[in-house]
Design a protein around this motif. Structure first.
Motif, PDB file in Angstrom:
ATOM      1  N   THR A  92      41.853  42.539  33.445  1.00  0.00           N
ATOM      2  CA  THR A  92      42.100  43.306  34.477  1.00  0.00           C
ATOM      3  C   THR A  92      42.742  43.861  34.716  1.00  0.00           C
ATOM      4  O   THR A  92      43.485  42.197  35.482  1.00  0.00           O
ATOM      5  N   THR A  93      43.213  44.520  35.478  1.00  0.00           N
ATOM      6  CA  THR A  93      43.991  45.056  36.613  1.00  0.00           C
ATOM      7  C   THR A  93      42.897  45.363  37.620  1.00  0.00           C
ATOM      8  O   THR A  93      42.001  45.686  37.616  1.00  0.00           O
ATOM      9  N   GLU A  94      44.111  45.391  38.703  1.00  0.00           N
ATOM     10  CA  GLU A  94      43.658  46.517  39.761  1.00  0.00           C
ATOM     11  C   GLU A  94      42.968  47.435  40.076  1.00  0.00           C
ATOM     12  O   GLU A  94      41.535  47.294  40.186  1.00  0.00           O
ATOM     13  N   SER A  95      43.427  48.391  39.456  1.00  0.00           N
ATOM     14  CA  SER A  95      42.715  49.775  39.848  1.00  0.00           C
ATOM     15  C   SER A  95      41.863  49.392  38.279  1.00  0.00           C
ATOM     16  O   SER A  95      40.535  49.889  39.207  1.00  0.00           O
ATOM     17  N   GLU A  96      41.392  49.029  37.426  1.00  0.00           N
ATOM     18  CA  GLU A  96      40.770  48.717  36.541  1.00  0.00           C
ATOM     19  C   GLU A  96      39.165  47.861  36.558  1.00  0.00           C
ATOM     20  O   GLU A  96      38.393  48.534  37.118  1.00  0.00           O
ATOM     21  N   ARG A  97      39.149  47.135  37.997  1.00  0.00           N
ATOM     22  CA  ARG A  97      38.680  46.012  38.930  1.00  0.00           C
ATOM     23  C   ARG A  97      37.942  47.145  39.846  1.00  0.00           C
ATOM     24  O   ARG A  97      36.177  47.428  39.744  1.00  0.00           O
ATOM     25  N   GLY A 102      33.840  48.807  42.086  1.00  0.00           N
ATOM     26  CA  GLY A 102      34.701  49.480  43.296  1.00  0.00           C
ATOM     27  C   GLY A 102      35.767  49.426  44.430  1.00  0.00           C
ATOM     28  O   GLY A 102      36.208  47.875  44.095  1.00  0.00           O
ATOM     29  N   VAL A 103      36.092  49.356  45.377  1.00  0.00           N
ATOM     30  CA  VAL A 103      37.010  49.083  46.440  1.00  0.00           C
ATOM     31  C   VAL A 103      37.008  47.779  47.094  1.00  0.00           C
ATOM     32  O   VAL A 103      37.498  46.878  47.296  1.00  0.00           O
ATOM     33  N   ASP A 104      35.432  47.848  46.719  1.00  0.00           N
ATOM     34  CA  ASP A 104      34.919  46.444  47.502  1.00  0.00           C
ATOM     35  C   ASP A 104      34.240  45.056  46.258  1.00  0.00           C
ATOM     36  O   ASP A 104      33.708  44.358  47.318  1.00  0.00           O
ATOM     37  N   TRP A 105      34.852  45.034  45.354  1.00  0.00           N
ATOM     38  CA  TRP A 105      34.808  44.521  44.469  1.00  0.00           C
ATOM     39  C   TRP A 105      34.410  43.087  44.872  1.00  0.00           C
ATOM     40  O   TRP A 105      34.481  42.236  44.101  1.00  0.00           O
TER      41      TRP A 105
END
Length: 193
Positions: A92-97, A102-105
């Motif tokens: 996965t990429t950061e945007s996919e995560r 969510g932003v707090d993944w």
């Protein structure tokens, strides 16, 4: 006293996309194969006693190109040389995560390998091969983040081992009870120097 030369595998599309690779079996891209051919040519000028590689595809492909150039088969593949296990975020990429969790993944348990675990297996590998093949020249193909964490542990220096470049060459030697660099993150083969 053994001398160990580490080579990071050639670049992959996952590297370019900043996609978590972990234990994925993704291949080198065209640039990565060219990089591996250049580092192979560089390494062909040295006699290697022992040749070891990670078993993940990108490292295997790099080691196959090196093997052809140095005229020596890989002696064995070692799972301890694998990249950090990225758990649920692999591939996965950061945007996919962010989209998925969510932003707090980062606050969630993503079942990723710990730095301590990675360092322990790296040090275990180095201690075993340096003892088993004392006095030999050992060539190792592995992964960037794993290698960086291993070097931090071996050198007892958190400022080392950061952002090692694809197909970089790093050579270490144990002298007077401690590991030292003979060469660090060198990519002169990519610039024709």
């Amino acid at each position: 006293m053994a001398t160990i030369t580490f080579v990071r595998h050639g670049i992959t599309d996952h590297n370019v996309e900043k996609r978590a690779q972990g234990h994925t079996q993704n291949p080198l891209n065209e640039t990565g194969r060219a990089q591996a051919a250049l580092v192979a040519k560089r390494l062909a000028g040295t006699e290697w006693d022992v040749f070891v590689s990670s078993d993940l595809r990108r490292a295997r492909e790099t080691s196959e190109l090196i093997s052809a150039a140095i005229g020596k088969s890989v002696d064995f593949y070692d799972r301890r040389l694998r990249e950090m296990d990225r758990g649920k975020i692999a591939d996965t990429t950061e945007s996919e995560r962010i989209e998925r969790w969510g932003v707090d993944w980062r606050q969630l348990d993503m079942e990723q390998e710990t730095h301590e675990s990675m360092r322990a297996r790296g040090v275990s590998f180095v201690e075993e091969v340096s003892s088993r093949f004392a006095g030999k020249r050992i060539l190792v193909v592995t992964h960037g983040y794993f290698l960086g964490q291993t070097l931090k542990a071996l050198m007892q220096d958190e400022s080392t081992g950061n952002e090692l470049r694809n197909t970089s060459v790093t050579t270490i030697e144990r002298r007077d009870g401690r590991w030292n660099y003979l060469l660090y993150d060198c990519v002169r083969h990519l610039s024709g120097e």
